[in-house]
Design an enzyme around this catalytic site. Structure first.
Site, PDB file in Angstrom:
ATOM      1  CD  GLU A   1      -2.818  -1.236   2.453  1.00 14.04           C
ATOM      2  OE1 GLU A   1      -2.691  -0.372   3.324  1.00 14.04           O
ATOM      3  OE2 GLU A   1      -3.684  -2.127   2.493  1.00 14.04           O
TER       4      GLU A   1
ATOM      5  CD  GLU B   1      -4.510  -8.152   2.134  1.00 12.57           C
ATOM      6  OE1 GLU B   1      -5.402  -7.426   2.613  1.00 12.57           O
ATOM      7  OE2 GLU B   1      -3.300  -7.878   2.205  1.00 12.57           O
TER       8      GLU B   1
HETATM    9  C1  XIL Z   1      -6.026  -6.458   8.681  1.00 13.59           C
HETATM   10  C2  XIL Z   1      -6.324  -7.616   9.615  1.00 13.59           C
HETATM   11  O1  XIL Z   1      -7.223  -8.491   8.972  1.00 13.59           O
HETATM   12  C3  XIL Z   1      -6.933  -7.116  10.893  1.00 13.59           C
HETATM   13  O2  XIL Z   1      -7.060  -8.166  11.835  1.00 13.59           O
HETATM   14  C4  XIL Z   1      -6.069  -5.988  11.482  1.00 13.59           C
HETATM   15  O3  XIL Z   1      -6.738  -5.432  12.604  1.00 13.59           O
HETATM   16  C5  XIL Z   1      -5.800  -4.917  10.460  1.00 13.59           C
HETATM   17  O4  XIL Z   1      -5.223  -5.485   9.311  1.00 13.59           O
HETATM   18  N1  XIL Z   1      -4.805  -4.817   4.020  1.00 13.59           N
HETATM   19  C6  XIL Z   1      -3.786  -5.638   4.448  1.00 13.59           C
HETATM   20  C7  XIL Z   1      -4.001  -6.517   5.620  1.00 13.59           C
HETATM   21  O5  XIL Z   1      -2.744  -5.720   3.773  1.00 13.59           O
HETATM   22  O6  XIL Z   1      -2.815  -6.714   6.358  1.00 13.59           O
HETATM   23  C8  XIL Z   1      -5.086  -5.978   6.519  1.00 13.59           C
HETATM   24  O7  XIL Z   1      -5.325  -6.938   7.559  1.00 13.59           O
HETATM   25  C9  XIL Z   1      -6.330  -5.693   5.729  1.00 13.59           C
HETATM   26  C10 XIL Z   1      -6.058  -4.643   4.694  1.00 13.59           C
END
Ligand code: XIL
Length: 352
Positions: free
Chosen positions: A151, A258
């Site tokens: 990101e 994700e």
């Molecule tokens: C999220 C997790 O799922 C949560 O448990 C945590 O509180 C915050 O992070 N993008 C990403 C992930 O790359 O690492 C994030 O994961 C969600 C958004």
């Protein structure tokens, strides 16, 4: 154990009985791509809940990502490194023939124990090198793919200028350095740039511009991670196709890193909904069309990871439209329900 909060709905006994009734996802997709899941801390300890969770994980998935356990805030504190969680995940994966996606080395979130904000540039450079060399070096040979940088591109502008790395460096050069250090530390890991909204045309173009401007392929980059935090109406399958093709045509691998489908379409103020048969049907069709696109890009999409395993353990019960919710709101973004039963969406992607 904080990570157990909100996971109470899983029904361990039933999961085992049902486990042989349908084809495992990883078998169905073995000629296409890895099938992964983000896993939480402690998921395979000896409590009945996590035994059941572990069974479901092993049955269907052959790639594991630590949902939080390998982020800087869980590895680095006061100048020391703690690899307990990552080591456990790596060992577990190896024992069960799965690969590990390392997530993530350089990010603006969950990193304040490493870099709290703007610090002197020389100190930031030293820290970036030390952190990546130590962590990627520790896991050398064990990680299938690293999300080296997460990101770093902006949503409305080229760079995420609020990142403590950007601020400390006074520019984006930390991104290229991160890939160079990761490549040196682990020559065999595939190195990824990972982001959300990659399918959004403006951001996609900014990512392409970053690759060119910083010459990231030369620095060691192998692929692009499309997070795929999507919803029932966005993005269109055409936009998904175009995005995969954009990066594949540059010779890059594409990982879906994700995946989840927000049933509230990113609106934090919509009241909680029931999981009605209509919603079940919409979600199922949505997953079917998305996986059709992935299958059409066989050889280009090489890994598909879901951001969680069952609906009650999804982060989307507490996050919507870019922010954390004050109160938990049940969402239904994944393939398995709170009892560990496969939903209609699961069957829509194993039967086509
Ligand atoms: C999220 C997790 O799922 C949560 O448990 C945590 O509180 C915050 O992070 N993008 C990403 C992930 O790359 O690492 C994030 O994961 C969600 C958004």
């Amino acid at each position: 154990m904080a990570f157990l909060v909100g996971l109470g709905g899983l029904y361990p006994a039933g999961m085992k009985e049902r486990s042989m009734a349908y084809a495992p996802l990883k078998e169905v997709y073995k000629d296409y791509f890895y099938i992964g899941a983000a896993v939480k801390l402690g998921e395979y300890n000896s409590t009945p809940f996590y035994q059941a969770y572990g069974e479901r994980l092993l049955e269907h998935f052959n790639s594991f990502t630590a949902e939080n356990g390998m982020k800087p805030e869980n590895i680095y504190r006061d100048g020391t490194y703690d690899f307990t969680y990552g080591d456990r995940l790596v060992r577990y994966a190896r024992e069960h023939g799965a690969v590990v996606r390392g997530h993530t080395l350089v990010w603006h979130n969950q990193t304040s124990s490493l870099i709290p904000g703007k610090i002197p540039k020389e100190e930031a450079k030293r820290l970036l090198k030390e952190y990546i060399s130590t962590v990627a070096g520790h896991f050398r040979g064990e990680i299938h793919a690293w999300d080296v940088v997460n990101e770093a591109v902006g949503d409305g502008s080229q760079w995420r200028t609020s990142s403590p790395w950007y601020q400390s460096y006074g520019g984006p050069e930390y991104i290229r350095e991160a890939f160079e250090y990761a490549r040196m530390a682990d020559p065999d890991a595939k190195l990824f740039y990972n982001d959300y909204n990659v399918v959004q045309p403006g951001k996609r173009e900014r990512i392409v511009r970053m690759l060119e401007e910083l010459d990231l392929v030369e620095a060691g980059l192998d692929g692009i991670g499309i997070q795929a935090h999507w919803n029932l109406v966005w993005p269109s399958v055409d936009e998904i196709s175009r995005t995969i093709e954009t990066f594949a045509s540059m010779g890059l691998e594409v990982h879906i890193t994700e995946l989840d489908i927000d049933c509230y379409d990113g609106n934090p103020s919509t009241p909680q909904m029931e999981y009605t048969p209509e919603l079940e049907e919409r979600l199922s069709r949505r997953y079917a069309e998305i996986f059709e696109v992935f299958r059409q890009h066989k050889g280009e999409v090489t890994s598909v990871t879901f951001w969680g395993l069952t609906d009650p353990d999804s982060w989307l019960n507490g996050f919507s439209g870019g922010r954390f919710l004050k109160e938990r709101r049940e969402n239904y973004p994944l393939l398995f329900d709170g009892k560990g039963d496969p939903k209609k969406a699961f069957f829509s992607i194993i039967n086509w």
